[in-house]
Design a protein around this motif. Structure first.
Motif, mmCIF file in Angstrom:
data_model
loop_
_atom_site.group_PDB
_atom_site.id
_atom_site.type_symbol
_atom_site.label_atom_id
_atom_site.label_comp_id
_atom_site.label_asym_id
_atom_site.label_seq_id
_atom_site.Cartn_x
_atom_site.Cartn_y
_atom_site.Cartn_z
ATOM 1 N N LEU A 1 0.920 -1.181 -0.064
ATOM 2 C CA LEU A 1 -0.118 -0.170 0.062
ATOM 3 C C LEU A 1 0.846 1.312 -0.002
ATOM 4 O O LEU A 1 0.468 2.463 0.127
ATOM 5 N N ASN B 1 -1.500 4.742 -0.597
ATOM 6 C CA ASN B 1 -1.722 5.349 0.472
ATOM 7 C C ASN B 1 -1.904 6.965 0.157
ATOM 8 O O ASN B 1 -2.347 7.709 0.746
ATOM 9 N N THR C 1 -7.329 4.608 0.379
ATOM 10 C CA THR C 1 -7.306 3.446 1.220
ATOM 11 C C THR C 1 -7.709 2.167 0.518
ATOM 12 O O THR C 1 -8.403 2.202 -0.440
ATOM 13 N N VAL C 2 -7.163 1.062 1.195
ATOM 14 C CA VAL C 2 -7.611 -0.275 0.569
ATOM 15 C C VAL C 2 -7.857 -1.045 1.568
ATOM 16 O O VAL C 2 -7.494 -1.165 2.568
ATOM 17 N N ARG D 1 -3.603 -5.967 8.592
ATOM 18 C CA ARG D 1 -2.708 -4.926 8.115
ATOM 19 C C ARG D 1 -1.209 -5.312 8.707
ATOM 20 O O ARG D 1 -1.195 -5.607 10.052
ATOM 21 N N VAL E 1 -10.451 -0.015 -3.594
ATOM 22 C CA VAL E 1 -9.485 1.171 -3.281
ATOM 23 C C VAL E 1 -10.588 2.269 -3.488
ATOM 24 O O VAL E 1 -11.367 2.474 -4.372
ATOM 25 N N LEU F 1 -0.112 -0.481 -7.382
ATOM 26 C CA LEU F 1 -0.391 -1.492 -6.399
ATOM 27 C C LEU F 1 0.246 -2.788 -6.439
ATOM 28 O O LEU F 1 0.211 -3.577 -7.689
#
Length: 521
Positions: free
Chosen positions: A93, A97, A101-102, A113, A137, A151
């Motif tokens: 990410l 970022n 956000t993902v 995470r 996304v 990504l």
């Protein structure tokens, strides 16, 4: 038999990114892999280390203040794959970022995470595939148009690792909308005409749109529109250069024509996926080099147009309202009656006795086995243990497919799929189990049940496997009488030889090759 009808909002997540032969899978990108040196461990073979995991994904467009859904497809060399191998997918990410956000995760995946990475874990099935991993996304509303970030996706399993990098671009948004469902009906062999509408619910005009339609194999496209391309086994793809005004609904100038195959059975309902795309979203599918669309043929007739019902690059901001489930119900007088097949045997404690459960199609319609999962259920008689299980049968764990591993012994109940592509009229599909008799104080029974859509006579959908104590002087372990398998109800049917079954499955391969086509959602 439980039927799984996915809710529309769940299906929408898949629809945005699905475009392969594997349902709910993205347009897979198989890239040159980087193989990590592997150490030999239990269950790890040299072939597994030499043939790396493959990962597929495609580029995304997202509008500021909105989200886009992507998917990751992971596959491992099926020659050495086995059920239960763990696969890790890491989403890097660090660049994403900068725009938003993902989030990720769906059934079969656990995600969390780990610093600048989102790590997801799942298990491969016996064919070497993991469930499709869905991710979203979400772009911030202040992200400048034209922004692009990478990504990076890394999939690792059994000492092998493969990397796939996709691009996430930020662009203007619009919202193409269409009806959520359309219901049609037709007799086998009839023609069907499919209408459709599309509405630009965005704030600005949109230049052009693309319509895709993936039909069940029982329908065949019969049009010749010059702006539509089609080849059997591929989706129908129609391009329109009409400028869609905001707030205006457009309809097709003519309905799309399809013929239905005569072997379809009365009462069967098939669902077909129709979807509208912006030209820029569709270009991401069409230009994907690692998963090219197969050659298609344009029509030689007139142009299919978009007709209004009332008076820059863009991405659809809400793909969940851009597709239609076209549900076609077959009418007419060609139903199918499926009947459970059972039998009986005599045995003593300690014997291993063979019993055959099955399904017989009393016709007149064809029953496509791949539509019915499971096709047959078998509850093992009390006091016996299944020690030899057919390859097409697997333990019934919670009443829903897929259950356990094919051919796994020792379960109390089994679910069985069907070989080939269909059970033809007057054909029987047998499954031979070997049962070990652990205790037999009296007559014991096991249940054989079938539950096929649009079945015409539920009275013969259950039969019994009966195990009787062997008579004095009998060796046991042999079928009672001539070994024939009675069907519950009024009909009596013979057991079809296994060789005949394999021949039927081989003949069904031609239909399988026609039916198992690429999926467009």
């Amino acid at each position: 038999m439980p039927r799984r009808h996915l809710r529309r909002w769940v299906a929408a997540l898949t629809a945005v990114s699905a475009f392969t032969a594997v349902p709910t899978a993205t347009a897979g990108a198989t890239v040159p892999a980087t193989t990590v040196p592997a150490t030999t461990t239990a269950g790890t073979t040299a072939a597994a280390a030499a043939d790396p995991v493959q990962v597929g994904a495609r580029n995304l467009l997202v509008a500021p203040g909105h989200s886009a859904t992507g998917s990751v497809l992971v596959a491992y060399d099926r020659r050495v794959a086995r059920r239960g191998i763990v696969v890790h997918v890491d989403l890097d990410l660090s660049e994403v970022n900068a725009i938003g956000t993902v989030t990720a995760g769906n059934r079969g995946w656990g995600c969390g995470r780990h610093g600048a990475k989102l790590r997801c874990i799942a298990q491969l099935d016996r064919s070497g595939r993991a469930p499709t991993l869905l991710f979203q996304v979400a772009a911030r509303s202040d992200v400048p148009l034209g922004s692009q970030v990478a990504l990076r996706i890394v999939a690792t399993t059994v000492g092998a690792s493969t990397t796939r990098a996709i691009t996430v671009g930020v662009t203007e948004g619009t919202d193409l909308q269409t009806a959520p469902t359309t219901a049609l009906s037709a007799d086998p062999g009839d023609w069907v005409e499919l209408p459709s509408t599309v509405r630009n619910a965005g704030p600005d005009p949109v230049r052009g749109a693309v319509l895709t339609l993936h039909t069940d194999w029982l329908l065949k496209y019969g049009g010749e529109f010059r702006n539509c391309r089609f080849q059997e086994g591929t989706p129908l793809i129609c391009h329109f250069d009409t400028e869609l005004e905001p707030g205006v609904t457009y309809r097709l100038s003519e309905p799309l024509p399809f013929s239905t195959y005569r072997i379809a059975r009365t009462g069967l309902v098939v669902t077909n996926r129709l979807q509208w795309w912006t030209t820029d979203d569709w270009a991401l599918v069409e230009k994907e080099p690692s998963e090219p669309l197969p050659p298609t043929t344009p029509g030689t007739g007139g142009e299919l147009r978009l007709v209004p019902q009332t008076s820059a690059a863009r991405t659809d901001t809400d793909a969940s309202n851009s597709w239609t489930d076209v549900r076609l119900t077959f009418t007419g007088n060609q139903p199918a009656d499926t009947a459970a097949v059972g039998g009986q045997a005599r045995a003593r404690v300690g014997d291993r006795v063979k019993v055959t459960v099955g399904l017989r199609n009393l016709g007149p319609g064809v029953v496509e086995t791949w539509r019915e999962l499971p096709l047959v259920r078998f509850a093992v008689p009390e006091g016996t243990t299944a020690v030899d299980v057919p390859w097409w049968c697997r333990p019934d764990i919670d009443g829903t497919w897929p259950g356990g591993d094919d051919g796994q012994p020792g379960a109390r109940a089994y679910m069985c799929s069907g070989p080939g592509d269909g059970v033809w009229p007057d054909e029987t599909i047998p499954y031979e189990f070997t049962l070990r008799v652990d205790r037999l104080p009296r007559r014991v029974t096991g249940a054989v049940t079938v539950d096929v859509d649009a079945d015409t006579d539920p009275r013969n959908d259950r039969a019994e496997i009966v195990i009787l104590p062997a008579a004095a002087g009998s060796g046991g372990g042999e079928p009672d009488g001539d070994g024939s398998l009675p069907i519950t109800g009024s009909a009596t049917v013979p057991l079809v030889l296994l060789g005949g079954l394999l021949l039927a499955a081989g003949l069904g391969g031609h239909l399988v090759s026609r039916r198992r086509t690429r999926f467009v959602a």
